[in-house]
Design an enzyme around this catalytic site. Sequence first.
Site, PDB file in Angstrom:
ATOM      1  N   CYS A 134       0.821  -1.214   0.000  1.00 46.76           N
ATOM      2  CA  CYS A 134       0.000   0.000   0.000  1.00 46.76           C
ATOM      3  C   CYS A 134       0.853   1.262   0.000  1.00 46.76           C
ATOM      4  O   CYS A 134       1.354   1.679   1.046  1.00 46.76           O
ATOM      5  CB  CYS A 134      -0.922  -0.009   1.208  1.00 46.76           C
ATOM      6  SG  CYS A 134      -1.878   1.496   1.347  1.00 46.76           S
ATOM      7  N   CYS A 137      -0.459   4.110   2.171  1.00 43.58           N
ATOM      8  CA  CYS A 137      -0.212   3.966   3.611  1.00 43.58           C
ATOM      9  C   CYS A 137       1.252   4.215   3.942  1.00 43.58           C
ATOM     10  O   CYS A 137       1.574   4.843   4.945  1.00 43.58           O
ATOM     11  CB  CYS A 137      -0.541   2.564   4.103  1.00 43.58           C
ATOM     12  SG  CYS A 137      -1.961   1.819   3.347  1.00 43.58           S
ATOM     13  N   ASP A 138       2.163   3.680   3.132  1.00 40.08           N
ATOM     14  CA  ASP A 138       3.569   3.605   3.551  1.00 40.08           C
ATOM     15  C   ASP A 138       4.530   4.447   2.719  1.00 40.08           C
ATOM     16  O   ASP A 138       5.713   4.530   3.047  1.00 40.08           O
ATOM     17  CB  ASP A 138       4.036   2.134   3.508  1.00 40.08           C
ATOM     18  CG  ASP A 138       3.200   1.262   4.446  1.00 40.08           C
ATOM     19  OD1 ASP A 138       2.802   1.771   5.502  1.00 40.08           O
ATOM     20  OD2 ASP A 138       2.940   0.104   4.108  1.00 40.08           O
TER      21      ASP A 138
END
Length: 309
Positions: A134, A137-138
């Site tokens: 992701c 997200c990261d």
Amino acid sequence: MSNINDVIIIGSGPAGYTAGLYAGRAMLNPLLFAGYASGGQLMLTSDVENYPGYPEGITGPEMMMELRSQASRFGCKIVDKNVDSVDLSKNPFKVTVGTEEHLAKSLIITTGAEAIWLDVQNEAVHKGRGISTCATCDGAFFRDKEVIVVGGGDSAMEEATFLTRFCSKVTIVHRREGLRSSRIMADRAQSNPKIEWKLNCVVKGWLGDAENFEGAVLVDTHNNTEEDFSCDGAFIAIGHKPMTGFLNGQIETDEQGYIIWKENSMTSVSGVFAAGDVVDTRYRQAVTAAGMGCMAAMDAERWLEDNEH
Ligand code: NAP
């Protein structure tokens, strides 16, 4: 044990919330279990540019909040808990959520799909610490770093393009020459000066230890030569698998686990409907999932009427 609900919806992507909206407007007082990570895959998507009605685009999380509040407005009760199991052996169906049991005359399953990992050497060691599925997200953890993105579909193009906001270099590793992605997303990645390409390459394993991620072992599919490719992080974008494990084989699925529609949006169990990525091996778009959610709610309403519930 609670009283008997007309409809319980399991899952909270565009399909679930749209089913909640329609079932709510049909006065079915739907109960929707959204999961602990409510909102589905769109919570991990940056910009949604292809959902009709948002000419300037919208972020995935914003869109999900809008869909959620629209469903709530029409009386859909939304609970942010995971469903552990269901018992479909008789009607009313039983839905187990932790220590609670809920009964329903009809069910709509919209649990979607989750990212597939490569499952190669050393992957478990680096999951979430060097390797992610992701970028939204990261990605920010990799500011001014060099990363690879594995895959040749729209997800890979989107992730790679998004990562160029943070990373100094993004290399797309794809197992063949041709891309699977749509033309527009491929063009965007191909014209991005921060994106480089490793085509006809597969990842054999990952380099480094639990403390340090050091890169990937790439194999050229043409001549089988191996290369230790240094990078600071990796994002895997090779597709998704349906979240149907909790059904424990009670509904007919294909060999990959996708639920099969039998009659309109009804599954192999009468009174159980399904919508969105959990049935969709072909389109997998937010707009198609929302459309299927609408279909499932209308089919459930008619089924309840026809069966005099
Ligand atoms: P996808 O279209 O199934 O593409 C998966 C890619 O990963 C393919 O290029 C495939 O290679 C590769 N792959 C699969 N297994 C692999 C393995 N074991 N090792 C190496 N490579 C592997 O999946 P997706 O990109 O997640 O897209 C899914 C759907 O969501 C599509 O319908 C897409 O249009 C949609 N989507 C849309 C957007 C958007 O419009 N904004 C964004 C993301 C996704 P091959 O090509 O060789 O099979």
